[in-house]
Write an enzyme that holds these catalytic residues in place. Structure first.
Site, PDB file in Angstrom:
ATOM      1  N   ILE A 153       0.841  -1.197   0.000  1.00  0.00           N
ATOM      2  CA  ILE A 153       0.000   0.000   0.000  1.00  0.00           C
ATOM      3  C   ILE A 153       0.878   1.250   0.000  1.00  0.00           C
ATOM      4  O   ILE A 153       1.649   1.482   0.944  1.00  0.00           O
ATOM      5  CB  ILE A 153      -0.963  -0.008   1.231  1.00  0.00           C
ATOM      6  N   SER A 154       0.762   2.034  -1.067  1.00  0.00           N
ATOM      7  CA  SER A 154       1.546   3.272  -1.172  1.00  0.00           C
ATOM      8  C   SER A 154       1.077   4.245  -0.092  1.00  0.00           C
ATOM      9  O   SER A 154      -0.125   4.357   0.165  1.00  0.00           O
ATOM     10  CB  SER A 154       1.351   3.904  -2.549  1.00  0.00           C
TER      11      SER A 154
ATOM     12  N   GLU B 117      -1.797  -1.381 -10.435  1.00  0.00           N
ATOM     13  CA  GLU B 117      -3.020  -0.919 -11.118  1.00  0.00           C
ATOM     14  C   GLU B 117      -3.297  -1.720 -12.396  1.00  0.00           C
ATOM     15  O   GLU B 117      -3.601  -1.178 -13.447  1.00  0.00           O
ATOM     16  CB  GLU B 117      -2.942   0.583 -11.396  1.00  0.00           C
ATOM     17  N   GLY B 118      -3.169  -3.035 -12.243  1.00  0.00           N
ATOM     18  CA  GLY B 118      -3.377  -3.934 -13.371  1.00  0.00           C
ATOM     19  C   GLY B 118      -2.050  -4.223 -14.034  1.00  0.00           C
ATOM     20  O   GLY B 118      -1.407  -3.326 -14.584  1.00  0.00           O
TER      21      GLY B 118
ATOM     22  N   ARG C 296     -15.945  -8.889 -23.511  1.00  0.00           N
ATOM     23  CA  ARG C 296     -16.054  -7.925 -22.408  1.00  0.00           C
ATOM     24  C   ARG C 296     -16.726  -6.664 -22.933  1.00  0.00           C
ATOM     25  O   ARG C 296     -16.412  -6.193 -24.019  1.00  0.00           O
ATOM     26  CB  ARG C 296     -14.654  -7.570 -21.894  1.00  0.00           C
TER      27      ARG C 296
HETATM   28  C1  LIG Z   1       5.382  -0.039  -5.665  1.00  0.00           C
HETATM   29  C2  LIG Z   1       4.000  -0.617  -5.570  1.00  0.00           C
HETATM   30  C3  LIG Z   1       2.977   0.161  -5.044  1.00  0.00           C
HETATM   31  C4  LIG Z   1       1.684  -0.374  -4.922  1.00  0.00           C
HETATM   32  N1  LIG Z   1       0.688   0.394  -4.361  1.00  0.00           N
HETATM   33  C5  LIG Z   1      -0.541  -0.150  -4.134  1.00  0.00           C
HETATM   34  C6  LIG Z   1      -1.557   0.593  -3.463  1.00  0.00           C
HETATM   35  O1  LIG Z   1      -1.372   1.772  -3.113  1.00  0.00           O
HETATM   36  N2  LIG Z   1      -2.738  -0.018  -3.190  1.00  0.00           N
HETATM   37  C7  LIG Z   1      -2.988  -1.300  -3.555  1.00  0.00           C
HETATM   38  O2  LIG Z   1      -4.089  -1.786  -3.274  1.00  0.00           O
HETATM   39  N3  LIG Z   1      -2.039  -2.050  -4.194  1.00  0.00           N
HETATM   40  C8  LIG Z   1      -0.829  -1.495  -4.494  1.00  0.00           C
HETATM   41  N4  LIG Z   1       0.146  -2.242  -5.129  1.00  0.00           N
HETATM   42  C9  LIG Z   1      -0.111  -3.641  -5.431  1.00  0.00           C
HETATM   43  C10 LIG Z   1      -0.388  -3.911  -6.907  1.00  0.00           C
HETATM   44  O3  LIG Z   1      -1.580  -3.321  -7.319  1.00  0.00           O
HETATM   45  C11 LIG Z   1      -0.365  -5.433  -7.118  1.00  0.00           C
HETATM   46  O4  LIG Z   1       0.990  -5.833  -6.936  1.00  0.00           O
HETATM   47  C12 LIG Z   1      -0.864  -5.844  -8.493  1.00  0.00           C
HETATM   48  O5  LIG Z   1      -2.257  -5.707  -8.550  1.00  0.00           O
HETATM   49  C13 LIG Z   1      -0.483  -7.290  -8.868  1.00  0.00           C
HETATM   50  O6  LIG Z   1      -0.815  -8.161  -7.851  1.00  0.00           O
HETATM   51  P1  LIG Z   1       0.269  -9.235  -7.296  1.00  0.00           P
HETATM   52  O7  LIG Z   1       1.513  -8.468  -7.023  1.00  0.00           O
HETATM   53  O8  LIG Z   1      -0.367  -9.961  -6.188  1.00  0.00           O
HETATM   54  O9  LIG Z   1       0.543 -10.186  -8.524  1.00  0.00           O
HETATM   55  P2  LIG Z   1      -0.335 -11.480  -8.937  1.00  0.00           P
HETATM   56  O10 LIG Z   1      -1.749 -11.078  -9.148  1.00  0.00           O
HETATM   57  O11 LIG Z   1      -0.052 -12.581  -8.007  1.00  0.00           O
HETATM   58  O12 LIG Z   1       0.308 -11.794 -10.358  1.00  0.00           O
HETATM   59  C14 LIG Z   1       1.573 -12.481 -10.483  1.00  0.00           C
HETATM   60  C15 LIG Z   1       1.854 -12.657 -11.971  1.00  0.00           C
HETATM   61  O13 LIG Z   1       0.842 -13.467 -12.568  1.00  0.00           O
HETATM   62  C16 LIG Z   1       0.235 -12.772 -13.642  1.00  0.00           C
HETATM   63  N5  LIG Z   1      -1.198 -13.085 -13.705  1.00  0.00           N
HETATM   64  C17 LIG Z   1      -2.092 -13.018 -12.686  1.00  0.00           C
HETATM   65  N6  LIG Z   1      -3.304 -13.387 -13.114  1.00  0.00           N
HETATM   66  C18 LIG Z   1      -3.177 -13.667 -14.438  1.00  0.00           C
HETATM   67  C19 LIG Z   1      -4.081 -14.088 -15.466  1.00  0.00           C
HETATM   68  N7  LIG Z   1      -5.385 -14.234 -15.235  1.00  0.00           N
HETATM   69  N8  LIG Z   1      -3.584 -14.290 -16.711  1.00  0.00           N
HETATM   70  C20 LIG Z   1      -2.274 -14.093 -16.974  1.00  0.00           C
HETATM   71  N9  LIG Z   1      -1.376 -13.695 -16.062  1.00  0.00           N
HETATM   72  C21 LIG Z   1      -1.826 -13.482 -14.808  1.00  0.00           C
HETATM   73  C22 LIG Z   1       0.453 -11.300 -13.339  1.00  0.00           C
HETATM   74  O14 LIG Z   1       0.340 -10.493 -14.506  1.00  0.00           O
HETATM   75  C23 LIG Z   1       1.850 -11.332 -12.750  1.00  0.00           C
HETATM   76  O15 LIG Z   1       2.785 -11.387 -13.790  1.00  0.00           O
HETATM   77  C24 LIG Z   1       1.435  -1.706  -5.324  1.00  0.00           C
HETATM   78  C25 LIG Z   1       2.482  -2.473  -5.879  1.00  0.00           C
HETATM   79  C26 LIG Z   1       3.740  -1.938  -6.008  1.00  0.00           C
HETATM   80  C27 LIG Z   1       4.829  -2.768  -6.612  1.00  0.00           C
END
Ligand SMILES: Cc1cc2nc3c(=O)[nH]c(=O)nc-3n(C[C@H](O)[C@H](O)[C@H](O)COP(=O)(O)OP(=O)(O)OC[C@H]3O[C@@H](n4cnc5c(N)ncnc54)[C@H](O)[C@@H]3O)c2cc1C
Length: 397
Positions: free
Chosen positions: A157-158, A363-364, A381
């Site tokens: 969480i930023s 953010e996706g 979609r």
């Molecule tokens: C610096 C930083 C700041 C952030 N700030 C915030 C914030 O303020 N608030 C907040 O809520 N979150 C925040 N995030 C979190 C961020 O939104 C998540 O990291 C992001 O949504 C991806 O989730 P995950 O890291 O759990 O990856 P996962 O969802 O576990 O994905 C892992 C890998 O699998 C791939 N993958 C997953 N599902 C699929 C699919 N269906 N098909 C193909 N590939 C797939 C992904 O693309 C990725 O390569 C932050 C992250 C970072 C790094």
């Protein structure tokens, strides 16, 4: 279609650029080492009206249009990604969500102090077991009298240690899956709230990112945002705004990479000429320019859709995906243009490369946006009109 900026927007860009050149770039190396930027920057952002750019004046904001927010994000990220990230979560994910979904009482209590910069907002959706797959979250909210009791944890969480207010998401009814998620406004001062920074991040080193914890945290019923069960919809609409700011910031990062690469290409000589005279270096420079210009067009188009109150999930996703990918590639090439010197902290390009990676994930992820775009084109979609849209611009004061 009008590609001209207003006089106000031109002045805004100039003001933010000067601020970044004078008050951010000279200090960024120290702030990266410290792991945090000087908190006095928040006051400076507020003084310049940058904490509520596209929030109506009646709610304490600057009342400018959505593309003005893009300009601010672009210029801030030209300096460093941490500052654009701060504006993305404070304004894009939090304040704009309050503007779209908040009751009048919630706007008075939370939006106004955020838009004036008196309070800082953030956004908690991601959990250790739930990133891209939002519905697999574990945080729960159980109603108890006039309160909800929240238990759970959010991660990555930023502004986790900095923000005063958070919009967070929890299941109020897990059996309803997506339709059982609700959104809450949470204050840091609530009993049961705590936060902890993540150490050892790859990039955005001057920014604060980490975990927030809810331990039997009582949240008044009045802090439910929207209706019970509307949380997933609220989160996705928040991302339409957050992603727009991330895309705009990526334009600024591409510009920073291009500026640095052009400068070095005109200075460095090999084989008796400036490296800018070598075709393969020119190819990297040309691709940076193409990525920059294409990203700009995608971003400002989304800003225009927002100004007109048109749903823009598809266009925002495309802009975010492409602009962040272009910036990531531009940063990689910028390091290449600098050769070994790019591989050190002597020049800013290594920082650009580290910073360019998180926006391809948050953010996706790149993969999620790829899937979204394919699904739109294939007809799998479709976006329906949302009941709550952002106010159209110019705002009705
Ligand atoms: C610096 C930083 C700041 C952030 N700030 C915030 C914030 O303020 N608030 C907040 O809520 N979150 C925040 N995030 C979190 C961020 O939104 C998540 O990291 C992001 O949504 C991806 O989730 P995950 O890291 O759990 O990856 P996962 O969802 O576990 O994905 C892992 C890998 O699998 C791939 N993958 C997953 N599902 C699929 C699919 N269906 N098909 C193909 N590939 C797939 C992904 O693309 C990725 O390569 C932050 C992250 C970072 C790094």
């Amino acid at each position: 279609m009008n590609f001209d900026f207003s006089e106000e927007q031109v002045l805004l860009r100039k003001t933010v650029r000067q601020f970044v050149d004078n008050e951010i770039i000279p200090h960024i190396a120290k702030w990266e080492t410290d792991g945090a930027f000087d908190p006095a920057i928040w006051k400076r952002l507020a003084d310049l009206g940058l904490m509520g750019v596209c929030i109506p004046e009646k709610y304490g904001g600057s009342g400018m249009d959505y593309n003005s927010l893009a300009i601010v994000c672009e210029e801030l990220e030209r300096g460093d990604t941490a500052f654009r990230t701060a504006v993305s979560v404070h304004t894009g994910l939090n304040s704009m969500t309050l503007m779209q979904w908040g009751s009048e009482e919630q706007k008075q209590k939370y939006l106004i102090p955020q838009a004036t910069g008196e309070k800082i907002g953030a956004f908690g959706l991601t959990e250790p077991g739930a990133g891209s797959d939002v519905a697999s979250m574990s945080t729960v909210a159980v109603q108890d009298g006039d309160d909800y009791i929240l238990n759970g944890q959010k991660t990555w969480i930023s502004l986790c240690d900095v923000a005063d207010h958070f919009i967070v998401f929890a299941y109020t009814d897990k059996s309803k899956k997506h339709h059982g998620i609700s959104a809450f406004i949470v204050e840091r001062t609530l009993d049961g709230f705590s936060s902890k920074a993540i150490k050892g991040k790859y990039g955005i080193k001057s920014g604060n990112t980490g975990e927030i914890f809810f331990d039997n945290m009582r949240v008044p019923k009045g802090n439910l945002l929207g209706k019970e069960g509307e949380g997933f919809k609220i989160a996705m609409s928040a991302l339409d705004n957050g992603r727009f700011t991330v895309a705009a910031g990526a334009v600024g990062l591409s510009l920073a990479c291009l500026e640095a690469s052009v400068k070095y290409s005109r200075e460095r000589q090999t084989f008796g000429k400036e490296i800018g005279r070598h075709q393969l270096v020119q190819q990297m420079i040309a691709k940076m320019e193409a990525g920059l210009q294409m990203s700009r067009l995608l971003v400002y188009r989304v800003g225009e859709l927002k100004n007109k109150g048109v749903r823009n999930t598809r266009e925002t996703s495309l802009a975010k995906w492409q602009a962040c990918d272009f910036a990531n590639k531009a940063a990689d090439d910028a390091v290449q243009v600098y050769g070994a010197y790019g591989y050190s902290d002597e020049y800013p390009v290594a920082r650009y490369l580290r910073n360019s990676k998180a926006p391809v994930i948050y953010e996706g992820t790149r993969e999620i946006h790829t899937i979204m775009q394919a699904e739109y084109v294939l007809g799998y979609r479709e976006d329906k009109a949302l009941s709550n849209m952002l106010p159209t611009w110019p705002f009705d004061e």
